[in-house]
Design a protein around this motif. Structure first.
Motif, PDB file in Angstrom:
ATOM      1  N   PRO A 186       0.810  -1.229   0.000  1.00 30.78           N
ATOM      2  CA  PRO A 186       0.000   0.000   0.000  1.00 30.78           C
ATOM      3  C   PRO A 186       0.841   1.275   0.000  1.00 30.78           C
ATOM      4  O   PRO A 186       0.475   2.264  -0.639  1.00 30.78           O
ATOM      5  CB  PRO A 186      -0.818  -0.134   1.289  1.00 30.78           C
ATOM      6  CG  PRO A 186      -0.914  -1.599   1.521  1.00 30.78           C
ATOM      7  CD  PRO A 186       0.396  -2.151   1.077  1.00 30.78           C
ATOM      8  N   HIS A 187       1.964   1.257   0.692  1.00 27.33           N
ATOM      9  CA  HIS A 187       2.839   2.433   0.721  1.00 27.33           C
ATOM     10  C   HIS A 187       3.503   2.643  -0.636  1.00 27.33           C
ATOM     11  O   HIS A 187       3.610   3.779  -1.115  1.00 27.33           O
ATOM     12  CB  HIS A 187       3.901   2.256   1.805  1.00 27.33           C
ATOM     13  CG  HIS A 187       3.347   2.003   3.172  1.00 27.33           C
ATOM     14  ND1 HIS A 187       2.600   2.943   3.854  1.00 27.33           N
ATOM     15  CD2 HIS A 187       3.413   0.918   3.989  1.00 27.33           C
ATOM     16  CE1 HIS A 187       2.238   2.452   5.029  1.00 27.33           C
ATOM     17  NE2 HIS A 187       2.713   1.221   5.122  1.00 27.33           N
ATOM     18  N   TRP A 188       3.965   1.562  -1.269  1.00 25.35           N
ATOM     19  CA  TRP A 188       4.584   1.691  -2.596  1.00 25.35           C
ATOM     20  C   TRP A 188       3.573   2.142  -3.639  1.00 25.35           C
ATOM     21  O   TRP A 188       3.926   2.889  -4.561  1.00 25.35           O
ATOM     22  CB  TRP A 188       5.214   0.360  -3.011  1.00 25.35           C
ATOM     23  CG  TRP A 188       6.557   0.128  -2.406  1.00 25.35           C
ATOM     24  CD1 TRP A 188       7.523   1.051  -2.182  1.00 25.35           C
ATOM     25  CD2 TRP A 188       7.081  -1.126  -1.960  1.00 25.35           C
ATOM     26  NE1 TRP A 188       8.627   0.452  -1.606  1.00 25.35           N
ATOM     27  CE2 TRP A 188       8.390  -0.877  -1.464  1.00 25.35           C
ATOM     28  CE3 TRP A 188       6.594  -2.430  -1.932  1.00 25.35           C
ATOM     29  CZ2 TRP A 188       9.197  -1.883  -0.949  1.00 25.35           C
ATOM     30  CZ3 TRP A 188       7.390  -3.435  -1.423  1.00 25.35           C
ATOM     31  CH2 TRP A 188       8.687  -3.165  -0.929  1.00 25.35           C
ATOM     32  N   LEU A 189       2.337   1.697  -3.527  1.00 26.40           N
ATOM     33  CA  LEU A 189       1.307   2.129  -4.473  1.00 26.40           C
ATOM     34  C   LEU A 189       1.040   3.626  -4.345  1.00 26.40           C
ATOM     35  O   LEU A 189       0.845   4.322  -5.344  1.00 26.40           O
ATOM     36  CB  LEU A 189       0.014   1.342  -4.234  1.00 26.40           C
ATOM     37  CG  LEU A 189       0.022  -0.107  -4.724  1.00 26.40           C
ATOM     38  CD1 LEU A 189      -1.190  -0.856  -4.176  1.00 26.40           C
ATOM     39  CD2 LEU A 189       0.032  -0.160  -6.249  1.00 26.40           C
ATOM     40  N   ALA A 190       1.018   4.109  -3.104  1.00 32.72           N
ATOM     41  CA  ALA A 190       0.816   5.551  -2.895  1.00 32.72           C
ATOM     42  C   ALA A 190       2.005   6.346  -3.443  1.00 32.72           C
ATOM     43  O   ALA A 190       1.839   7.366  -4.118  1.00 32.72           O
ATOM     44  CB  ALA A 190       0.624   5.841  -1.415  1.00 32.72           C
ATOM     45  N   LEU A 191       3.214   5.866  -3.172  1.00 34.83           N
ATOM     46  CA  LEU A 191       4.404   6.535  -3.691  1.00 34.83           C
ATOM     47  C   LEU A 191       4.495   6.419  -5.203  1.00 34.83           C
ATOM     48  O   LEU A 191       5.081   7.280  -5.868  1.00 34.83           O
ATOM     49  CB  LEU A 191       5.660   5.931  -3.045  1.00 34.83           C
ATOM     50  CG  LEU A 191       5.809   6.172  -1.539  1.00 34.83           C
ATOM     51  CD1 LEU A 191       6.918   5.299  -0.962  1.00 34.83           C
ATOM     52  CD2 LEU A 191       6.097   7.638  -1.262  1.00 34.83           C
ATOM     53  N   GLY A 192       3.913   5.361  -5.761  1.00 35.46           N
ATOM     54  CA  GLY A 192       3.922   5.175  -7.210  1.00 35.46           C
ATOM     55  C   GLY A 192       3.205   6.272  -7.953  1.00 35.46           C
ATOM     56  O   GLY A 192       3.485   6.520  -9.130  1.00 35.46           O
ATOM     57  N   ALA A 193       2.258   6.928  -7.279  1.00 40.41           N
ATOM     58  CA  ALA A 193       1.549   8.065  -7.875  1.00 40.41           C
ATOM     59  C   ALA A 193       2.081   9.383  -7.313  1.00 40.41           C
ATOM     60  O   ALA A 193       1.410  10.414  -7.391  1.00 40.41           O
ATOM     61  CB  ALA A 193       0.051   7.945  -7.620  1.00 40.41           C
ATOM     62  N   CYS A 194       3.291   9.312  -6.717  1.00 42.26           N
ATOM     63  CA  CYS A 194       3.994  10.498  -6.205  1.00 42.26           C
ATOM     64  C   CYS A 194       3.268  11.171  -5.044  1.00 42.26           C
ATOM     65  O   CYS A 194       3.279  12.404  -4.919  1.00 42.26           O
ATOM     66  CB  CYS A 194       4.235  11.519  -7.330  1.00 42.26           C
ATOM     67  SG  CYS A 194       5.175  10.842  -8.722  1.00 42.26           S
ATOM     68  N   ASN A 195       2.620  10.370  -4.214  1.00 45.81           N
ATOM     69  CA  ASN A 195       2.007  10.891  -3.000  1.00 45.81           C
ATOM     70  C   ASN A 195       2.981  10.740  -1.838  1.00 45.81           C
ATOM     71  O   ASN A 195       3.505   9.653  -1.602  1.00 45.81           O
ATOM     72  CB  ASN A 195       0.722  10.125  -2.676  1.00 45.81           C
ATOM     73  CG  ASN A 195      -0.304  10.230  -3.783  1.00 45.81           C
ATOM     74  OD1 ASN A 195      -0.757  11.314  -4.121  1.00 45.81           O
ATOM     75  ND2 ASN A 195      -0.662   9.101  -4.371  1.00 45.81           N
ATOM     76  N   HIS A 196       3.222  11.805  -1.123  1.00 46.81           N
ATOM     77  CA  HIS A 196       4.125  11.739   0.025  1.00 46.81           C
ATOM     78  C   HIS A 196       3.410  11.104   1.211  1.00 46.81           C
ATOM     79  O   HIS A 196       2.297  11.497   1.560  1.00 46.81           O
ATOM     80  CB  HIS A 196       4.633  13.126   0.390  1.00 46.81           C
ATOM     81  CG  HIS A 196       5.461  13.748  -0.690  1.00 46.81           C
ATOM     82  ND1 HIS A 196       6.562  13.126  -1.233  1.00 46.81           N
ATOM     83  CD2 HIS A 196       5.333  14.933  -1.353  1.00 46.81           C
ATOM     84  CE1 HIS A 196       7.093  13.898  -2.162  1.00 46.81           C
ATOM     85  NE2 HIS A 196       6.363  14.988  -2.271  1.00 46.81           N
ATOM     86  N   GLN A 197       4.062  10.134   1.835  1.00 49.26           N
ATOM     87  CA  GLN A 197       3.458   9.364   2.917  1.00 49.26           C
ATOM     88  C   GLN A 197       4.398   9.302   4.128  1.00 49.26           C
ATOM     89  O   GLN A 197       4.624   8.238   4.691  1.00 49.26           O
ATOM     90  CB  GLN A 197       3.169   7.943   2.420  1.00 49.26           C
ATOM     91  CG  GLN A 197       2.158   7.857   1.302  1.00 49.26           C
ATOM     92  CD  GLN A 197       0.739   7.937   1.822  1.00 49.26           C
ATOM     93  OE1 GLN A 197       0.280   7.092   2.568  1.00 49.26           O
ATOM     94  NE2 GLN A 197       0.058   8.990   1.436  1.00 49.26           N
ATOM     95  N   TRP A 198       4.958  10.437   4.527  1.00 49.46           N
ATOM     96  CA  TRP A 198       5.985  10.422   5.567  1.00 49.46           C
ATOM     97  C   TRP A 198       5.517   9.764   6.853  1.00 49.46           C
ATOM     98  O   TRP A 198       6.209   8.913   7.419  1.00 49.46           O
ATOM     99  CB  TRP A 198       6.460  11.843   5.852  1.00 49.46           C
ATOM    100  CG  TRP A 198       7.442  12.364   4.865  1.00 49.46           C
ATOM    101  CD1 TRP A 198       7.261  13.392   3.981  1.00 49.46           C
ATOM    102  CD2 TRP A 198       8.778  11.894   4.634  1.00 49.46           C
ATOM    103  NE1 TRP A 198       8.384  13.574   3.211  1.00 49.46           N
ATOM    104  CE2 TRP A 198       9.334  12.682   3.601  1.00 49.46           C
ATOM    105  CE3 TRP A 198       9.540  10.873   5.196  1.00 49.46           C
ATOM    106  CZ2 TRP A 198      10.628  12.483   3.128  1.00 49.46           C
ATOM    107  CZ3 TRP A 198      10.834  10.680   4.732  1.00 49.46           C
ATOM    108  CH2 TRP A 198      11.371  11.478   3.719  1.00 49.46           C
ATOM    109  N   GLY A 199       4.349  10.150   7.333  1.00 51.05           N
ATOM    110  CA  GLY A 199       3.859   9.600   8.592  1.00 51.05           C
ATOM    111  C   GLY A 199       3.657   8.103   8.524  1.00 51.05           C
ATOM    112  O   GLY A 199       4.138   7.343   9.384  1.00 51.05           O
ATOM    113  N   ALA A 200       2.945   7.647   7.492  1.00 54.78           N
ATOM    114  CA  ALA A 200       2.661   6.218   7.337  1.00 54.78           C
ATOM    115  C   ALA A 200       3.934   5.422   7.088  1.00 54.78           C
ATOM    116  O   ALA A 200       4.126   4.334   7.639  1.00 54.78           O
ATOM    117  CB  ALA A 200       1.661   6.009   6.199  1.00 54.78           C
TER     118      ALA A 200
END
Length: 263
Positions: A223-237
């Motif tokens: 799930p984290h890689w999928l979010a980063l795959g669309a260039c969404n920053h997920q620092w907290g998660a």
């Protein structure tokens, strides 16, 4: 610990590990650059965030910079395999080598060897992942004439750091499972199932996910890689996932090696 670290690095350099990482780098590069069959996954979550993997510039956006970075991040669709194969190779080497058992029999601490092994494997994994990202970022940036863009390079670094943290957490957890069950098969099976389950749950986002789904979305890497795959920053998660998995996995391994007798 320095001597043990150097010895283990030397052993890893003269193992099949470097050859595998070089060949797999070519596969990851080719996948990200030339897998021109459209978007692998393109999902809008209930909170309106786009997630997915977009190789070969398949992300539909007018922002060229975002399109390039999403292509770089698409390598994570298969890069996780390295975090399974690498500890499997090292696990097999340790099980077949008598040097560590002899040193422990002569008074060396087990936890010293474990930490040295962990740091050595981490160095190989993260240097490989960094090099892969650099090649993709530079190649795509130069090709699209965005190479000198400060914003492009800064965003690439930020996304790489987050992806590398997720990779490290996934790698650490795989090592723990392999050590706990003394089995390369258990390590590989756990890693594969973890990725697949996270992928399925992420791709079938629901407005009101169950508690199980919420745990999977936070405690698995995909799930984290999928979010980063669309260039969404997920620092907290990303930070919470990485810190939790790394600490739990390594503390668990240290407890196991201290209590387990060397055969």
């Amino acid at each position: 610990m320095e001597n043990e670290f150097r010895a283990i690095c030397y052993k890893n350099r003269h193992s099949p590990l470097p050859v595998f990482l070089v060949l797999f780098s070519v596969v990851c590069f080719a996948f990200a650059m030339f897998f021109d069959f459209g978007r692998l996954i393109d999902v809008i979550t209930p909170d309106g965030m786009q997630i997915g993997f977009f190789p070969a510039g398949s992300m539909v956006t007018q922002n060229v910079e975002k399109q390039l970075l999403s292509t770089v991040q698409s390598c994570n669709a298969i890069a996780w395999i390295a975090a399974i194969v690498l500890p499997s190779i090292c696990f097999r080497q340790d099980s077949e080598s008598a040097a560590q058992r002899m040193a422990i029999a002569h008074g060396q601490k087990k936890w010293v060897f474990e930490l040295a092994s962990y740091f050595s494997e981490t160095v190989f994994l993260q240097i490989w992942y960094f090099a892969l990202n650099v090649v993709l970022v530079v190649f795509l940036g130069a090709f699209q004439q965005q190479f000198l863009s400060t914003a492009y390079l800064c965003q690439a670094v930020i996304l790489w750091i987050q992806s590398a943290l997720v990779l490290q957490g996934f790698f650490s957890l795989n090592r723990f499972v392999g050590m706990a069950f003394c089995s390369e098969l258990a390590l590989a099976s756990f890693g594969f199932v973890e990725v697949v389950v996270g992928l399925v749950i992420s791709a079938s986002c629901k407005i009101n996910p169950s508690i199980f789904s919420k745990i999977i979305l936070r405690a698995t890497p995909m799930p984290h890689w999928l979010a980063l795959g669309a260039c969404n920053h997920q620092w907290g998660a990303v930070l919470s996932y990485a810190v939790f998995t790394i600490v739990i996995a390594e503390v668990g391994i240290l407890l196991l090696v201290e209590r387990r007798e060397m055969k």
